[in-house]
Design an enzyme around this catalytic site. Structure first.
Site, PDB file in Angstrom:
ATOM      1  N   HIS A  79       0.810  -1.229   0.000  1.00 48.71           N
ATOM      2  CA  HIS A  79       0.000   0.000   0.000  1.00 48.71           C
ATOM      3  C   HIS A  79       0.834   1.266   0.000  1.00 48.71           C
ATOM      4  O   HIS A  79       0.291   2.370  -0.059  1.00 48.71           O
ATOM      5  CB  HIS A  79      -0.939   0.016   1.198  1.00 48.71           C
ATOM      6  CG  HIS A  79      -0.333   0.537   2.481  1.00 48.71           C
ATOM      7  ND1 HIS A  79       0.816   0.017   3.026  1.00 48.71           N
ATOM      8  CD2 HIS A  79      -0.738   1.530   3.318  1.00 48.71           C
ATOM      9  CE1 HIS A  79       1.093   0.659   4.145  1.00 48.71           C
ATOM     10  NE2 HIS A  79       0.182   1.590   4.345  1.00 48.71           N
ATOM     11  N   ALA A 101       5.221   2.904   0.837  1.00 52.58           N
ATOM     12  CA  ALA A 101       6.656   2.653   1.012  1.00 52.58           C
ATOM     13  C   ALA A 101       6.940   1.803   2.255  1.00 52.58           C
ATOM     14  O   ALA A 101       7.843   0.971   2.252  1.00 52.58           O
ATOM     15  CB  ALA A 101       7.399   3.981   1.100  1.00 52.58           C
TER      16      ALA A 101
END
Length: 482
Positions: free
Chosen positions: A405, A407
């Site tokens: 979703h 980093a």
């Protein structure tokens, strides 16, 4: 002996925690990471993936995705699917920011069109879309309206003239889960939600003006209506204090429920109840209501983004082609049908810091996109690129139609504040031609790109694995934050 010594490399970018690692494990754990990601993965996250594999009724694998990091009970970047027949539901598998997610809007404007007025646009967006800790929306929701928001979600927002009917076609669940029950949301949660509707909040939430920089898949880009060089807007926020309170309320109930039902769990933060119990069903319906609040929240902000562009560029949103690309949830548990071995089964799929990445043909994907698969929106960190991918059949087989979703945080907020100077971050972003407007200087340090994994690496791992395939790269031009 390190836990990593017990993990088996299944193939490139796929690692397995054997079910023999813990006596309570019912299924193996699967980690979807490149070699560097695996090498740098903390043991606490591995333990959490193994713990989730101990939940009653869990199917296939407990999953850690390329952005995995330590969370409450479940890892962030984690997926766990339990059977509706003999499984459990755990609020820890959704988290406190219920339906934190991303909404993306396309335009027909180019960088040349907006460059002369980028500062004015940034200031206008910052003014029109409230942000910050405890921020309140411009729209003053009446006490007798909050149940409608919780029940109808983005449908309510559009009915109140916050947006267009066509927006609803391009929201996950069309912006409303039908089984939501506002009566199961506490008065305290409602009171927290009433003043905050239509606000970003703080932390990693943001609004970003971007440019489509690179196209990797022309066919998919055409289906998604993405044109190189054009401007997009990304809104990242969730259910604010309402969802946080729903989670807090039901964690207290679940702490009693797992003992009542004698559910054996290795970590109290995985407090849960059998799917068919009153406690689990009440949580599910209250969580759906908070998810509807989040969709309404992002829809209202979509309307204000359009108004802001109209104010600055003196054109209608329609003339500027400001239509919705998609809206995805990152923290949610839903009833879905998936194939386990030879049979289709109904499951409760917990996604925590995970994006649904359904492949072609799934009825849940908007009809306009069904030939390609669901748009997958993966935001980068402040000042770095974001990406659009599409879901795949392989994701359906491997990860219950899920991928990363974002980093993935590697430094705590307190550590980031000590390590990074906000003035230097602002200067660096300015040198890159990125406007930045934030409520406070500390939040800039907390959300420094160095506090996160490299989003390029996370996305490329998803692409190489085939659990979501690259479509386009998006670069930031302006960011507003709480």
């Amino acid at each position: 002996m390190s836990v990593k010594e017990e993990i088996i490399k299944v193939r490139d970018n796929v690692w397995e925690i054997p079910s023999s690692y813990k006596s309570q494990m019912r299924v193996p754990g699967r980690l979807y990471l490149d070699d560097n990601g695996f090498e740098n993965l903390d043991e606490g996250s591995i333990e959490q993936v193994a713990n989730v594999a101990c939940l009653p009724g869990i199917q296939k694998y407990s999953i850690g995705l390329p952005d995995i990091h330590f969370g409450y009970g479940f890892t962030i970047g984690g997926v766990g699917a339990t059977s509706t027949r003999n499984g459990v539901i755990s609020p820890g598998g959704v988290g406190f920011d219920i339906n934190c997610g991303v909404k993306m809007i396309r335009t027909n404007l180019t960088q040349d069109d907006i460059k002369p007025q980028i500062k004015e646009l940034t200031e206008t967006l910052f003014k029109n879309i409230p942000s910050g800790v405890g921020s309140k929306g411009k729209f003053h929701l009446k006490e007798n309206q909050v149940d409608d928001v919780l029940k109808y979600g983005a449908e309510w927002a559009v009915d109140q003239d916050f947006g267009w009917d066509d927006d609803l076609k391009f929201l996950e669940e069309n912006g409303r889960i039908l089984d939501a029950d506002p009566s199961l949301v506490s008065d305290k949660a409602k009171r927290r939600g009433i003043p905050q509707l239509g606000s970003l909040g703080s932390g990693n939430h943001f609004l970003e003006v971007q440019k489509i920089d690179e196209i990797y898949n022309e066919e998919a880009a055409k289906v998604f209506g993405l044109t190189p060089g054009t401007i997009t807007v990304m809104i990242h926020t969730g259910s604010r204090g309402c969802g946080h309170q729903v989670c807090s309320d039901y964690l207290r109930l679940m702490d009693k429920a797992y003992k009542k039902y004698e559910v054996n769990i290795p970590d109290r933060q995985l407090a849960c109840a059998p799917v068919d119990s009153k406690e689990a069903q009440n949580y599910l319906k209250a969580m759906f209501a908070a998810a509807n609040y989040a969709w309404a929240n992002r829809q209202i902000m979509t309307h204000w983004v359009r108004e802001s562009f109209e104010s600055v560029f003196k054109k209608s949103a329609d003339e500027m082609g400001m239509t919705s690309i998609y809206d995805v949830a990152h923290n949610i548990a839903k009833v879905e049908t998936h194939q386990i071995k030879k049979f289709k089964q109904e499951l409760i799929v917990h996604r925590k810091g995970a994006t649904r990445a359904f492949g072609p043909g799934r009825i849940e994907v908007p009809k306009d996109y069904r030939s390609i698969g669901q748009p997958v929106l993966i935001p980068g960190t402040m000042g770095t690129s974001s990406y659009i991918l599409h879901g795949t059949d392989l994701a359906m087989e491997e990860t219950f139609g899920s991928t990363a979703h974002g980093a993935g945080r590697i430094l705590s907020r307190s550590t980031a504040k000590k390590q990074f100077k906000p003035e230097e971050i602002q200067k660096d972003m300015s040198n890159k031609g990125i406007e930045l407007k934030a409520n406070t200087m500390p939040v800039i340090a907390e959300e420094a790109p160095g506090a996160y994994k490299n989003v390029d690496s996370v996305v490329k791992t998803s692409d190489k694995l085939g659990i979501a395939k690259l479509v386009a790269k998006i670069s930031p031009l302006a960011v507003t934050k709480g």
